[in-house]
Scaffold this active site. Structure first.
Site, short mmCIF file in Angstrom:
data_model
loop_
_atom_site.label_atom_id
_atom_site.label_comp_id
_atom_site.label_asym_id
_atom_site.label_seq_id
_atom_site.Cartn_x
_atom_site.Cartn_y
_atom_site.Cartn_z
N ASP A 55 0.84 -1.20 0.00
CA ASP A 55 0.00 0.00 0.00
C ASP A 55 0.87 1.25 0.00
OD1 ASP A 55 0.86 -0.19 2.61
OD2 ASP A 55 -1.12 0.07 3.52
N SER A 56 2.20 1.05 0.10
CA SER A 56 3.14 2.16 -0.10
C SER A 56 2.99 2.75 -1.49
CB SER A 56 4.58 1.68 0.12
OG SER A 56 4.83 0.51 -0.64
N ASP A 94 -1.04 -6.08 -0.48
CA ASP A 94 -1.49 -5.47 0.78
C ASP A 94 -2.99 -5.27 0.81
OD1 ASP A 94 0.43 -5.03 2.70
OD2 ASP A 94 1.13 -3.14 1.84
N LYS A 124 -1.38 -9.26 2.72
CA LYS A 124 -0.69 -8.80 3.92
C LYS A 124 -1.59 -7.82 4.64
CE LYS A 124 3.01 -5.90 3.83
NZ LYS A 124 2.45 -4.73 4.56
N GLU A 193 8.65 -4.21 10.85
CA GLU A 193 9.05 -2.88 10.36
C GLU A 193 9.37 -1.95 11.52
OE1 GLU A 193 6.43 -1.02 7.50
OE2 GLU A 193 7.59 0.85 7.53
O1 KIV Z 1 3.46 -1.19 1.70
C1 KIV Z 1 4.65 -1.53 1.82
O2 KIV Z 1 5.51 -1.19 1.01
C2 KIV Z 1 5.01 -2.35 2.96
C3 KIV Z 1 6.47 -2.61 3.16
C4 KIV Z 1 7.06 -1.46 3.86
C5 KIV Z 1 6.71 -3.87 3.87
O3 KIV Z 1 4.18 -2.74 3.71
#
Ligand code: KIV
Length: 288
Positions: A55-56, A94, A124, A193
C-alpha cells in the site's frame, strides 16, 4: 554465484514452502515492492523471492501523503499489472486501510478480490494479536496471510507519526506475543518494520515462519525495501534504514534535460530517426 534464472533454466516458483525452507537453511529471503508491469518484471527476472504490491504505492507512486486514502480499486489496478509480470516470485498484495477494519466478513470479501482479481498468492495486513482471529478466518478460506507488526503505517495517527516501535520492555513483550499469535493463527510470514535490531533478532529466533525486515536490522530471515527507495526515485529524505542501490532520480533528470535541449536545438529527431518516402514516390512528388 547468481541465482538469476535464464531462459534455459526451468522456472523456480517460489511458494511459502520455499520461504520456510530458506529460513530453515539460514538463506536470506529477498523481497521488494512493485506497482507496475516493467518494474515487477525486472524484479522477477532478478530472482527476487517475494514481490509485494504494497500500500506504499499510495505514497511512492500516487502522491498521497500517507497510505490511508488508498482504496481496494486502486491497489487492484496495480496488482493486476504486477500479476501479469511476475512468474517466479511469491506475489503478496497489501490489504488497504479500511478493507479489513469494518468486519471479518468484509475482510474475507476484500481479500478474495485481491486473490481472484489481483492474482495475489497471499495478502498482507497490519496489526498484532488482535488480528489473529481474522488471520485464522482468512487462512480457513484458503487465503494465505502475511502479518505486519512494529511500525505499521496504517496506524500512523495512533502512533503519532512514523516512529520506531518496541523500544520499551512492555512493547517488546507485546511484539513477541503478536508474532506468536499471528504464527499460531496461520500467518505464512511476518513483516517486521521499524523495530530495534535486538527485538527483531528475538522474534526471528522464536518464530518458525520467516520474518522479513524493513528497518529491523540484518538478523531477520529476509529483507524488503520499497522499490522507489532502492533506486532513489523519491522526493523526501530517505529513512535511516534505506540504502539506495542506484540513483534513478538523477538519471531521469539528466535524460529529461538532454531531451529538452535536443528538441529546443532541433537536434532531435535527426534525419536517421525520421521515416522517408520511397525514391520513386519522392521523384513523383517533386514533379507535381
Ligand atoms: O506497503 C509496503 O511497502 C510495505 C512494506 C514497507 C513492507 O508494507
Amino acid at each position: 554465484m547468481s541465482s538469476r534464472p535464464t531462459s534455459s533454466l526451468p522456472l523456480r516458483k517460489i511458494t511459502h514452502f520455499s520461504l520456510r525452507e530458506k529460513k530453515q537453511r539460514g538463506e536470506p529471503i529477498t523481497a521488494l515492492t512493485a506497482y507496475d508491469y516493467p518494474t515487477a518484471r525486472l524484479i522477477d527476472e532478478a530472482a527476487i523471492d517475494l514481490v509485494l504490491v504494497g500500500d506504499s504505492v499510495a505514497m511512492a507512486v500516487l502522491g498521497y501523503d500517507s497510505t490511508l486514502p488508498l482504496t481496494m480499486d486502486e491497489i487492484l489496478h496495480h496488482a493486476k499489472a504486477v500479476r501479469r509480470a511476475v512468474k517466479s516470485a511469491l506475489l503478496v498484495v497489501d490489504m488497504p486501510y479500511g478493507s479489513y477494519h469494518t468486519s471479518d466478513d468484509d475482510a474475507v470479501r476484500n481479500a478474495l478480490r485481491l486473490v481472484q482479481e489481483g492474482g495475489a498468492e497471499a495478502v498482507k495486513l497490519e496489526g498484532g494479536a488482535h488480528r489473529a482471529p481474522l488471520v485464522e478466518r482468512l487462512t480457513r478460506a484458503e487465503i494465505q496471510v502475511v502479518g505486519h507488526i512494529g511500525l505499521i503505517p496504517q496506524s500512523v495517527n495512533r502512533m503519532g507519526g512514523y516512529k520506531v516501535q518496541g523500544r520499551a520492555a512492555h512493547e517488546i513483550t507485546q511484539l513477541m506475543n503478536d508474532a506468536a499469535a499471528l504464527e499460531a493463527a496461520g500467518a505464512i510470514a511476518l513483516v517486521l518494520e521499524g523495530i530495534p535490531r535486538e527485538v527483531a533478532t528475538r522474534i526471528t529466533a522464536a518464530a518458525s515462519i520467516p520474518t522479513i525486515g524493513i528497518g529491523a536490522g540484518p538478523d531477520c530471515d529476509g529483507q524488503i525495501l520499497v522499490f522507489h527507495d532502492l533506486v532513489r526515485l523519491g522526493f523526501g529524505p530517505a529513512a535511516k534504514f534505506v540504502r539506495p542501490f542506484a540513483d534513478a532520480g538523477s538519471e531521469i533528470r539528466d535524460a529529461l534535460d538532454l531531451y529538452r535541449e535536443a528538441v529546443e536545438s532541433r537536434t532531435f529527431p535527426s534525419d536517421a530517426e525520421s521515416y522517408h518516402l520511397a525514391a520513386a514516390v519522392r521523384t513523383e512528388l517533386a514533379s507535381v
